[in-house]
Scaffold this motif. Sequence first.
Motif, PDB file in Angstrom:
ATOM      1  N   LEU A 134       7.628   4.584  -6.327  1.00 45.93           N
ATOM      2  CA  LEU A 134       6.330   4.214  -6.886  1.00 45.93           C
ATOM      3  C   LEU A 134       5.212   4.384  -5.861  1.00 45.93           C
ATOM      4  N   ASN A 135       5.526   4.113  -4.619  1.00 51.93           N
ATOM      5  CA  ASN A 135       4.554   4.238  -3.533  1.00 51.93           C
ATOM      6  C   ASN A 135       5.337   4.538  -2.258  1.00 51.93           C
ATOM      7  N   PRO A 136       5.185   5.726  -1.665  1.00 46.81           N
ATOM      8  CA  PRO A 136       5.992   6.079  -0.483  1.00 46.81           C
ATOM      9  C   PRO A 136       5.705   5.225   0.741  1.00 46.81           C
ATOM     10  N   ALA A 137       4.664   4.388   0.688  1.00 48.70           N
ATOM     11  CA  ALA A 137       4.395   3.480   1.806  1.00 48.70           C
ATOM     12  C   ALA A 137       5.141   2.154   1.661  1.00 48.70           C
ATOM     13  N   LEU A 138       5.750   1.913   0.503  1.00 52.72           N
ATOM     14  CA  LEU A 138       6.522   0.690   0.306  1.00 52.72           C
ATOM     15  C   LEU A 138       7.944   0.896   0.817  1.00 52.72           C
ATOM     16  N   ARG A 139       8.456  -0.098   1.545  1.00 53.63           N
ATOM     17  CA  ARG A 139       9.770   0.013   2.166  1.00 53.63           C
ATOM     18  C   ARG A 139      10.662  -1.142   1.718  1.00 53.63           C
ATOM     19  N   PRO A 140      11.967  -0.928   1.731  1.00 53.73           N
ATOM     20  CA  PRO A 140      12.868  -2.072   1.572  1.00 53.73           C
ATOM     21  C   PRO A 140      12.945  -2.843   2.880  1.00 53.73           C
ATOM     22  N   ASP A 141      13.663  -3.945   2.877  1.00 56.33           N
ATOM     23  CA  ASP A 141      13.769  -4.723   4.111  1.00 56.33           C
ATOM     24  C   ASP A 141      15.035  -4.407   4.899  1.00 56.33           C
ATOM     25  N   GLN A 142      15.770  -3.332   4.478  1.00 56.79           N
ATOM     26  CA  GLN A 142      16.998  -2.970   5.176  1.00 56.79           C
ATOM     27  C   GLN A 142      17.354  -1.527   4.865  1.00 56.79           C
ATOM     28  N   SER A 143      17.961  -0.836   5.815  1.00 52.39           N
ATOM     29  CA  SER A 143      18.453   0.511   5.563  1.00 52.39           C
ATOM     30  C   SER A 143      19.569   0.465   4.516  1.00 52.39           C
ATOM     31  N   ASP A 177       6.664  11.662 -16.420  1.00 54.87           N
ATOM     32  CA  ASP A 177       7.433  10.918 -15.543  1.00 54.87           C
ATOM     33  C   ASP A 177       7.058   9.699 -16.129  1.00 54.87           C
ATOM     34  N   GLY A 178       7.052   8.492 -17.713  1.00 56.95           N
ATOM     35  CA  GLY A 178       6.894   7.226 -17.138  1.00 56.95           C
ATOM     36  C   GLY A 178       6.031   7.407 -15.968  1.00 56.95           C
ATOM     37  N   PHE A 179       5.764   6.364 -15.440  1.00 55.04           N
ATOM     38  CA  PHE A 179       4.849   6.348 -14.330  1.00 55.04           C
ATOM     39  C   PHE A 179       5.529   6.842 -13.059  1.00 55.04           C
ATOM     40  N   ALA A 180       6.804   6.649 -12.940  1.00 52.07           N
ATOM     41  CA  ALA A 180       7.542   7.169 -11.794  1.00 52.07           C
ATOM     42  C   ALA A 180       9.009   6.957 -12.065  1.00 52.07           C
ATOM     43  N   GLN A 181       9.793   6.889 -10.994  1.00 46.94           N
ATOM     44  CA  GLN A 181      11.238   6.775 -11.145  1.00 46.94           C
ATOM     45  C   GLN A 181      11.716   5.351 -10.986  1.00 46.94           C
ATOM     46  N   SER A 182      10.845   4.377 -11.156  1.00 44.50           N
ATOM     47  CA  SER A 182      11.225   2.997 -10.921  1.00 44.50           C
ATOM     48  C   SER A 182      10.445   2.071 -11.825  1.00 44.50           C
ATOM     49  N   SER A 183      11.032   0.917 -12.095  1.00 47.13           N
ATOM     50  CA  SER A 183      10.373  -0.108 -12.892  1.00 47.13           C
ATOM     51  C   SER A 183       9.195  -0.693 -12.128  1.00 47.13           C
ATOM     52  N   ARG A 184       8.092  -0.924 -12.831  1.00 50.50           N
ATOM     53  CA  ARG A 184       6.943  -1.556 -12.198  1.00 50.50           C
ATOM     54  C   ARG A 184       7.236  -2.993 -11.793  1.00 50.50           C
TER      55      ARG A 184
END
Length: 478
Positions: free
Chosen positions: A43-52, A22-29
């Motif tokens: 990258l981290n399931p505890a990180l959220r966007p600021d909107q649905s 996997d690169g480190f994951a499915q997203s750019s660092r």
Amino acid sequence: MKLHYIINGFTIVIIACVLSLDGFAQSSRSSYFMKTSYARTSLNPALRPDQSYIGVPFLSNIHTEINTNTLNLSNLTFPLNGELVTFMHPQVSEARALANIEDDNYITGNAALDIFSVGLFKGDSYWNFNFGLRTYADANVPKSLFELLKVGFNETETVTHDLSKISLTQSAFAEIGLTNSRTFLNNSLTIGARAKFLLGISYADLDAKSLNITAGREFWTAKSQVILKGAGPGITTRYSQSDYDPDRNNFDGFDFGSFSIPGYGLGLDIGGVYDFKDSPVNFLRSLRVSYALNDIGFISWTKKNVVQLSSQQTAVTISPNDYTIHTDGSTSITDIFDNAVDDIKQAINLHEDATESGYTTTLRANMIVGLEYEVWKNKMTTGFLYSTRFGKYFTTNEFTLSANYMPKSWLATSLSYSFAHSQFKTFGLAVHLAPSRGINFFLASDYTLIHISPQFLPTSSRALSLQLGLSVPFGGKR
């Protein structure tokens, strides 16, 4: 199983449901500290966007990345009389040709495509669902292979070259993931987890437990203990007649049957973020720390969809290709390694073993540690990210510094530098156009300003990276 695909940069292409690998994951660092980014949840399931949001099907997240420690054109080609020639040219000395080649020369690539994704807030919880495709490949090419090609045919006596560190592993699978994160301690702590159901598509693993080639001017003699595993829908082994022995057949690749699901598995990502906003120590109130451990899991491949081949552990003598054609500067790097692969394949002499059952493979786990400090309230932060990928044959690390600026509520940017693969020749950049209504657009790269050859091989940098996505936001901003 062409080694020149490895040398050519693992240009990985995803075409919907047809993944051949996997690169480190499915997203750019570079997106890790951008609070508008929905992709950073991978990258981290505890990180959220600021909107649905709802991702635009097939376009919500497209990510690809290639890294190497030495295998770029600057280390494999050299200027001579106004032209570039390969390391095989007679006027390129052995010392010069091998000066920038390490004992172990790895190249690793990964790609991800989200077919569908959606994320939404409900109270203090954030839920995310995604269905996508992922693929990765890791390879290691030992320095001894370059020595064999450069000087193996010019020795006055036979010389043995140890190629035992040659390795290749690759996997492709579909992923159905469900993420949930919740806040605790007055919103200071966020804990998240992603459960993943995996549908295996293909797998290959080449492990040279021992491989010694004795090279003379007119022959190679190989003694090896090599195991090659493969998995895929209705996989079978293909053979062709040996170029050197009409009574012997050699492994020549894999064929596949009608479409089926050859493997099933489970995966888990876990992560946490702690915000020191309520700390009694003043300067700590702007600090956030985070940790994630991703891709803990496995895929079990069914018996009818797996094969295993091994070498016979007896000496095999071949008359190799004529490598003098590569010394006049008219051939390319891929031509050289095309011949090398053909000869090594003949020398190893793989044959299929009886398989009594399927087998289980683990995912390529990765760990991420992040530190973020707010320097301008709601506008700018600085970040430090440490990433480790635990591969089967080697582990790679990356250290990334970033400056993250959000001049408007609908515009987020990030400028980053990654130490291990940039060599002060490239930097990272991410831009997210994120209006609260309409279409959001995301573009990121951990390694920008890249110079590449027509064959997509990096010329001087050690990495390529690109991510883009389109989504439709809904609900209020958090």
